[in-house]
Scaffold this motif. Structure first.
Motif, short mmCIF file in Angstrom:
data_model
loop_
_atom_site.label_atom_id
_atom_site.label_comp_id
_atom_site.label_asym_id
_atom_site.label_seq_id
_atom_site.Cartn_x
_atom_site.Cartn_y
_atom_site.Cartn_z
N PRO A 142 0.88 -1.13 0.12
CA PRO A 142 -0.06 0.08 -0.25
C PRO A 142 0.69 1.34 0.00
CG PRO A 142 -0.80 -1.60 2.00
CD PRO A 142 0.76 -1.98 1.33
N LEU A 143 0.54 2.42 -0.55
CA LEU A 143 1.08 3.64 -0.49
C LEU A 143 1.60 4.12 0.80
CD1 LEU A 143 -0.69 5.35 -3.06
CD2 LEU A 143 1.38 4.42 -3.45
N ASP A 144 0.84 3.76 1.85
CA ASP A 144 0.99 4.32 3.15
C ASP A 144 1.90 3.16 3.97
OD1 ASP A 144 -0.83 2.65 3.48
OD2 ASP A 144 -2.21 3.83 4.83
N VAL A 145 2.44 2.22 3.59
CA VAL A 145 3.21 1.45 4.33
C VAL A 145 4.58 1.95 4.60
CG1 VAL A 145 4.10 0.13 2.61
CG2 VAL A 145 3.69 -0.93 4.69
N THR A 146 5.07 1.66 5.80
CA THR A 146 6.39 2.07 6.32
C THR A 146 7.37 1.37 6.01
OG1 THR A 146 6.29 0.92 8.36
CG2 THR A 146 5.51 3.12 8.46
N VAL A 147 8.73 1.64 5.92
CA VAL A 147 9.79 0.97 5.61
C VAL A 147 10.00 -0.42 6.15
CG1 VAL A 147 12.47 1.09 5.26
CG2 VAL A 147 11.10 2.83 4.30
N ASP A 148 9.96 -0.22 7.68
CA ASP A 148 10.05 -1.05 8.67
C ASP A 148 9.06 -2.34 8.37
OD1 ASP A 148 12.23 0.01 9.94
OD2 ASP A 148 10.67 1.21 11.30
N GLU A 149 7.72 -2.00 7.91
CA GLU A 149 6.59 -3.00 7.78
C GLU A 149 7.20 -3.53 6.35
OE1 GLU A 149 2.73 -0.67 9.45
OE2 GLU A 149 3.53 -0.17 7.51
N ILE A 150 7.72 -2.97 5.48
CA ILE A 150 8.21 -3.59 4.35
C ILE A 150 9.45 -4.81 4.87
CG2 ILE A 150 9.37 -3.29 2.26
CD1 ILE A 150 8.00 -0.54 1.95
N LYS A 151 10.14 -4.30 5.54
CA LYS A 151 11.38 -5.21 5.89
C LYS A 151 10.91 -6.50 6.74
CE LYS A 151 13.81 -4.82 9.73
NZ LYS A 151 14.58 -4.46 10.85
N GLU A 152 9.86 -6.20 7.11
CA GLU A 152 9.45 -7.30 7.97
C GLU A 152 8.79 -8.70 7.05
OE1 GLU A 152 6.52 -6.40 11.24
OE2 GLU A 152 7.92 -5.13 12.13
N VAL A 153 8.25 -7.84 6.15
CA VAL A 153 7.62 -8.85 4.91
C VAL A 153 8.69 -9.43 4.26
CG1 VAL A 153 6.14 -8.96 3.09
CG2 VAL A 153 5.44 -7.66 4.79
N LEU A 154 9.74 -8.69 3.85
CA LEU A 154 10.91 -9.30 3.06
C LEU A 154 11.69 -10.23 3.88
CD1 LEU A 154 11.94 -5.96 1.28
CD2 LEU A 154 10.67 -7.70 0.41
N VAL A 155 11.86 -9.93 5.13
CA VAL A 155 12.70 -10.97 5.87
C VAL A 155 11.81 -12.15 5.93
CG1 VAL A 155 13.40 -11.41 8.28
CG2 VAL A 155 13.85 -9.21 7.33
N GLU A 156 10.38 -12.22 6.21
CA GLU A 156 9.98 -13.34 6.13
C GLU A 156 10.12 -14.32 4.85
OE1 GLU A 156 6.95 -16.18 5.36
OE2 GLU A 156 6.51 -13.99 4.72
N ARG A 157 9.84 -13.58 3.93
CA ARG A 157 9.89 -14.17 2.42
C ARG A 157 11.08 -14.98 2.31
NH1 ARG A 157 5.92 -11.98 -1.33
NH2 ARG A 157 4.20 -11.60 -0.12
N LEU A 158 12.35 -14.07 2.45
CA LEU A 158 13.93 -14.36 2.26
C LEU A 158 14.09 -15.59 3.22
CD1 LEU A 158 15.35 -10.91 1.82
CD2 LEU A 158 15.04 -12.54 0.09
#
Length: 907
Positions: free
Chosen positions: A575-591
């Protein structure tokens, strides 16, 4: 005069026999017909006996003697009567029961092969159960068609003779106030007989059974209990055979006594209109509109937007409410069409409540559907065609990986079809898509594996289609049951790990969405899991695409993964209003699902996300490269480097050099395509494609597509297939006459004509040696008998022999001889015509049919006479519309004949 009267008697008997059943036979005597025709009984008997000798009428030598129209009886009971004389009606009844292939006249009930199939089967079994049926309750809301079902069951039982000839149907219409009146009417009072005393063979159809009084229920219980103990019963009703059908608008446990319910072994639920599939609702809507057109004596057209609104609408009292809505709309449209031959129903004729709930689509052009020539949508047939192409490589394959890749490629084509041609509104599948995404996330996270993000969308669309066309999907699985079972057995053995994962997904879908995943979807998921995870564990670098907006990253990742034919990029839509930290959590889980020793390249759409690199490398302890301003081309370059095992430093340097913006104008590339079509429908076109495909020397980059003949004729050169494909040529059983397109008739391939034209179009894809091999295979595969055997379900040798004799006879009657190529074309055309008539899919519409009949009486008579033996052999009647198309086919071919190919021309 004698012949004229004789013909009138035969026509009268033909009409009479159409509604024959074994309970109403008095009208079939010579005496009854003499009264009807106003002639003497002896003259009627004379003519009827002459017709018996001519084998067009059957005679039953009972007292009185009965006469039945042979052909109508054979059509009615789907059998052939070998004898002309029968001892009595009981012998005819026995013959029908032993030889008839008919299941009863249930096809007129819309939904008999869909939502009502189980209800009709169980209701029929209970009604015909010896000696006098089983009592049954039909439970369903008002207007669901309970009366129609029961009446049809009774009429069919009477028609085939499974109930006594004297059986009487008694309909009781209960209301909140008339229960006592009906009690007296049925059972009598004060020595006055009731309806139950009128005959020993009764069928009680009790409508609105929820209004039965307690006293009436008690009397009914006594009858039911007496039936169970007839041998010991002393009741005056013990010799009666009574069948019971109770029709209830609410659940019977809410309105019937426990004693009564104990005596009724079967309760059937009749589905609501809301629970029926889209295709069934469409059939009902068109049926009701056609009925209104007959009343008005006008052609009614309906806009596609109106049809969509009606299909998606809610109606009080189900079918009754739908029918009332349609009547009001027709009345509104009729006022606007005063003095015109046709009535057009527009959206402004819709009731207010349907206008308010009408689904809005943005990519559909409004078309007007002629309800008199309406045919059910063949959209589902295109889906089935893709299903065939997906499962076919997995059946009796030579190499598993090759078969899996081909199946995956064909599923990608299906995904494209669903994205660009089927046009399913996103709001219809959004909930299912989100739920599937969550389910897949749970399973795949646990297994440390991945699937493309877009797969959930395609899966949701297929589930939506499975619900819309539930009965057709079910029939497809039944028809392909053995093949599907064999494929599933093989992939469970060969791909055990993937199969276990898909079983987990299936279980969760069933538990959370209350949906049964079909076997086809099971196969597709196994294929996809294998394709995208077979190489993942060994990879040194993984790619991530992170973009703002709905499905932006998914679209780029899916495109690049499809082009590279590898699962290289995982997509994260934010979403447009998501924070960088929230994105990092998603990426860490996927990786964390991937190889823990691998490096990561993250491609982002905005420079503000570049700081992700430092936080990610700390969280997952690996090298992280971040590339800004992601695009499909840039991602494709990165993907190529990853697959070629370039290290992260080399990859970033290489793609940075090539990431400068540039432009060029590129002419659009279209796939070379061969188009198959047939006036007999899409199934015939599919058979032609399969036969042609079997002759091709291996895989060549040419798409073999089927197209609906009527759509092709209607759209002409503007059909979407010509816009998106480079059509090399069209081939089939009938020329759609598309301007600027080459048509190679099926008979040309068989006769060898125009082969050079075909090979010239294929030469850029086939080497000379392959072209020679293709010609050899075409000569071998495309013999007339092979083609007829492939295109029809009938015995090809018997069919061809019969058709050859009929065409020879037709040539004699027309005083002409057709040329070789034309003769082959006519053979194929007539063989397909016979199959259409046998399978009840005849072409019934023809432009200016009345004009054709008026101008071609001699030709029509010649065809009927020449095809007489064919009609008898296959128990068919050739309609004038089919004769018109045969005439058109012959006339069109004559215009292209070479000099001397015909001995004479059509007059």
């Amino acid at each position: 005069m004698a012949n004229s009267t004789k013909d009138l008697i035969l026509n009268y008997l033909s009409d009479l026999t159409e509604t024959f059943d074994f309970t109403q036979v008095n009208a079939f005597t010579a005496s009854a017909m003499s009264d009807e025709m106003h002639i003497s009984r002896s003259l009627a008997s004379q003519y009827l006996n002459e017709l018996v000798k001519e084998k067009v009428v059957m005679k039953i030598n009972s007292r009185p003697v009965y006469f039945l129209h042979r052909k109508k009886m054979e059509e009615l009971y789907k059998t052939t009567f070998q004898d002309d004389d029968f001892y009595d009606l009981e012998e005819v009844k026995q013959y029908v029961m032993n030889h008839s292939f008919g299941e009863g006249n249930y096809s007129k009930i819309i939904g008999s092969d869909k939502s009502l199939a189980i209800v009709i089967k169980q209701l029929r079994e209970s009604f015909e159960y010896p000696p006098c049926g089983l009592p049954v309750i039909l439970n369903g809301e008002k207007g669901t068609g309970k009366r129609t079902l029961c009446t049809t069951i009774y009429e069919n039982a009477a028609r085939i003779g499974t109930i006594h000839a004297d059986t009487k149907l008694i309909k009781l219409e209960f209301s909140p106030t008339n229960s006592q009146t009906l009690l007296t009417k049925v059972f009598g009072k004060n020595n006055q007989p009731g309806l139950i005393d009128s005959t020993n063979h009764l069928v009680f159809m009790i409508c609105n059974a929820q209004y039965m009084s307690h006293e009436f229920q008690e009397q009914l219980c006594l009858l039911l209990e007496m039936d169970k103990n007839k041998s010991s019963s002393k009741s005056k009703y013990k010799n009666k055979n009574i069948r019971y059908m109770l029709l209830c608008d609410i659940h019977p446990h809410l309105c019937m006594s426990e004693r009564l319910l104990k005596n009724i072994p079967l309760i059937l639920d009749v589905p609501k209109l809301q629970d029926k599939s889209k295709e069934e609702k469409e059939e009902l809507i068109i049926h009701f509109i056609q009925n209104e057109g007959l009343k008005m004596k006008k052609t009614i057209k309906i806009s596609s937007a109106v049809l969509r609104a009606l299909v998606n609408g809610d109606y009080e009292n189900n079918l009754l409410g739908l029918q009332s809505t349609i009547q009001l709309m027709c009345a509104s449209a009729l006022r606007e069409s005063a003095g015109k031959k046709e009535v057009i129903i527009h959206t402004y004729d819709l009731p207010e409540h349907l206008l308010q709930t009408m689904p809005i689509v943005t990519d559909e052009n409004v078309i007007y559907i002629d309800t008199t020539t309406y045919k059910k949508s063949e959209e589902i047939d295109f889906i089935f065609d893709y299903f065939d192409r997906i499962i076919k490589p997995l059946h009796k394959y030579e190499g598993l990986e090759t078969a899996l890749n081909e199946s995956k490629h064909n599923f990608d084509l299906l995904s494209d079809y669903l994205s660009y041609k089927q046009r399913i509104p996103p709001e219809r599948i959004k909930g299912t898509e989100i739920s599937l995404s969550n389910i897949l996330d749970v399973v795949l996270k646990k297994r440390y594996i991945n699937l493309p993000s877009g797969f959930c969308c395609t899966l949701a669309k297929l589930i939506y289609i499975s619900e819309l066309y539930s009965s057709s999907i079910q029939n497809y699985h039944l028809e392909h049951r053995s093949m599907i079972d064999e494929i599933i057995l093989n992939i469970k053995s060969e791909l055990m790990y993937e199969s276990m994962i898909v079983e987990d997904i299936t279980r969760l879908v069933n538990a959370n969405l209350e949906m049964q995943m079909t076997d086809i979807l099971f196969i597709i998921m196994v294929v996809y899991l294998h394709h995208y995870n077979a190489q993942v564990a060994r990879r040194n670098i993984f790619g991530m695409i992170v973009c703002h907006g709905y499905s932006t990253a998914t679209s780029i990742a899916d495109a690049v993964n499809s082009l590279l034919e590898n699962y290289v990029f995982e997509a994260v839509d934010m979403p447009l209003d998501v924070t960088v930290d929230e994105i990092k959590e998603v990426l860490v889980e996927r990786l964390n699902r991937m190889n823990h020793n691998a490096d990561v390249i993250v491609m982002v759409d905005m420079g503000s996300l570049e700081q992700l690199g430092n936080s990610l490398s700390t969280a997952i302890n690996c090298s992280v490269g971040v590339i800004n301003n992601v695009s499909t081309r840039l991602a494709l370059n990165v993907g190529n480097c990853i697959l070629n095992d370039k290290d992260i430093q080399t990859t970033l340097e290489k793609v940075s050099e090539s990431s400068k913006a540039a432009y060029t104008i590129i002419d659009r590339q279209k796939n070379d395509t061969i188009l198959f079509t047939s006036e007999s429908g899409i199934h015939m076109a599919q058979r032609m494609r399969e036969l042609f495909e079997s002759s091709l020397p291996g895989q060549i980059p040419i798409d073999l597509e089927v197209c609906d003949y009527n759509q092709l004729v209607a759209s002409g050169p503007h059909h979407e297939l010509f816009e998106s494909n480079n059509v090399l040529f069209i081939t089939g059983t009938a020329n759609p006459h598309i301007e600027g397109q080459v048509f190679i008739a099926l008979e040309d391939i068989i006769s060898g004509n125009n082969i050079d034209l075909m090979t010239s179009h294929l030469s850029k894809h086939l080497a000379p040696k392959q072209l020679n091999q293709l010609l050899d295979d075409l000569r071998k595969d495309f013999t007339l008998q092979n083609v007829v055997g492939y295109l029809t379900i009938l015995n090809p040798k018997v069919l061809l022999d019969s058709v050859t004799l009929a065409i020879d006879d037709l040539q004699d009657r027309l005083n002409k001889r057709f040329g070789g190529k034309t003769l082959i074309g006519i053979y194929i055309h007539v063989c397909c015509l016979i199959e259409r008539l046998v399978t009840k899919t005849a072409i019934t519409e023809y432009v200016d049919l009345e004009g054709f009949e008026r101008d071609n009486k001699a030709f029509i008579a010649c065809v009927h006479e020449a095809f007489k033996n064919l009609s008898i052999r296959y128990n068919i009647t050739i309609p004038t519309s089919e004769i018109a198309y045969l005439h058109e086919f012959i006339a069109a071919d004559e215009q292209r004949f070479e000099d001397g190919e015909l001995v004479s021309k059509l007059k």
